[in-house]
Every structure is written in C-alpha cells, then in structure tokens.
Design a protein around this motif. Structure first.
Motif, PDB file in Angstrom:
ATOM      1  N   ARG A  58      70.740  52.835-125.692  1.00  0.00           N
ATOM      2  CA  ARG A  58      69.455  53.196-126.311  1.00  0.00           C
ATOM      3  C   ARG A  58      68.393  52.149-125.961  1.00  0.00           C
ATOM      4  O   ARG A  58      68.133  51.235-126.742  1.00  0.00           O
ATOM      5  CB  ARG A  58      69.619  53.278-127.825  1.00  0.00           C
ATOM      6  CG  ARG A  58      70.576  54.381-128.242  1.00  0.00           C
ATOM      7  CD  ARG A  58      70.841  54.414-129.714  1.00  0.00           C
ATOM      8  NE  ARG A  58      69.637  54.543-130.506  1.00  0.00           N
ATOM      9  CZ  ARG A  58      69.575  54.287-131.804  1.00  0.00           C
ATOM     10  NH1 ARG A  58      70.647  53.887-132.448  1.00  0.00           N
ATOM     11  NH2 ARG A  58      68.458  54.423-132.467  1.00  0.00           N
ATOM     12  N   GLU A  60      65.108  52.141-125.884  1.00  0.00           N
ATOM     13  CA  GLU A  60      63.942  52.011-126.779  1.00  0.00           C
ATOM     14  C   GLU A  60      64.320  51.228-128.035  1.00  0.00           C
ATOM     15  O   GLU A  60      63.555  50.398-128.514  1.00  0.00           O
ATOM     16  CB  GLU A  60      63.393  53.390-127.195  1.00  0.00           C
ATOM     17  CG  GLU A  60      63.034  54.304-126.053  1.00  0.00           C
ATOM     18  CD  GLU A  60      64.220  55.120-125.550  1.00  0.00           C
ATOM     19  OE1 GLU A  60      65.213  55.309-126.279  1.00  0.00           O
ATOM     20  OE2 GLU A  60      64.157  55.556-124.389  1.00  0.00           O
ATOM     21  N   GLU A  63      64.639  47.531-127.228  1.00  0.00           N
ATOM     22  CA  GLU A  63      63.307  46.921-127.100  1.00  0.00           C
ATOM     23  C   GLU A  63      62.723  46.623-128.478  1.00  0.00           C
ATOM     24  O   GLU A  63      62.175  45.549-128.711  1.00  0.00           O
ATOM     25  CB  GLU A  63      62.381  47.867-126.319  1.00  0.00           C
ATOM     26  CG  GLU A  63      61.048  47.282-125.985  1.00  0.00           C
ATOM     27  CD  GLU A  63      61.107  46.222-124.914  1.00  0.00           C
ATOM     28  OE1 GLU A  63      60.233  45.343-124.933  1.00  0.00           O
ATOM     29  OE2 GLU A  63      62.022  46.260-124.074  1.00  0.00           O
TER      30      GLU A  63
END
Length: 109
Positions: A58, A60, A63
C-alpha cells in the motif's frame, strides 16, 4: 524576424524549460534523500523493513505513515529510535483511524 531568429528563440526557450525541469527533479530527489535520512534516524532497521513491506502493498498508506512519523518525531512525541513493536502499535492506531474513514454504507430504497 527571420527564420533563424525564431529558431534561436525557440531553442533558448526549450533550454530554459529543460533547466527548470532538471532543477525540479533535483529538488525532489533531495527531498526524498532527506526524508530517508530522517526515517533512518527515527526507525530501527526492523521497523524500516516493516515500512518497506507496507510500501510494496500500500504505497499511499506508507507515504502517509512516513509523513506522520516525521511530524511526530519533530514534535518530540516519539521515542527515537522507534522499535518494531512500538511501530506496529502506531500502525494499528493509524490503520484504525483510516478505516473509520473508509466505511461505505449503501442504503437501498
């Protein structure tokens, strides 16, 4: 204006755009390197491994976790270095917060 002058101006314009683009790429690379250095200080090697595995699944979410880690470390709210078990607990809290936002209800009439 003669055609040579137009060609020269267009060439100068293209060179200027290329130089700007190169500066932006260098700034992005510098920011990534700084972020990596900060994360290296914040996380133990095991916790960094866990973050990299999360990034594969994952990106995103990884981040968002990185940004939160850096912010918490700058505010002094994290023990440095953050051990793997502490990092897991933090990930569970972050996942629980994001899970609440993801619930979708479908109401049929």
């Amino acid at each position: 204006m003669d055609p040579e002058e137009i060609k020269r101006r267009k060439l100068l314009e293209l060179q200027k755009k290329l130089a700007e683009q190169q500066q932006q790429e260098e700034a992005l690379l510098e920011a990534k390197m700084q972020k990596r250095a900060l994360l290296r200080k914040i996380l133990t090697p095991e916790a960094r491994e866990r973050l990299e595995r999360i990034r594969l699944a994952r990106p995103e979410f990884a981040e968002a976790v990185e940004i939160q880690l850096i912010q918490l470390a700058q505010l002094g709210r994290l023990p440095i270095p953050l051990k793997d078990d502490e990092f897991k607990a933090l990930l569970e809290r972050i996942a629980a917060m994001t899970k609440k936002k993801r619930d979708i209800k479908i109401i049929r009439k």
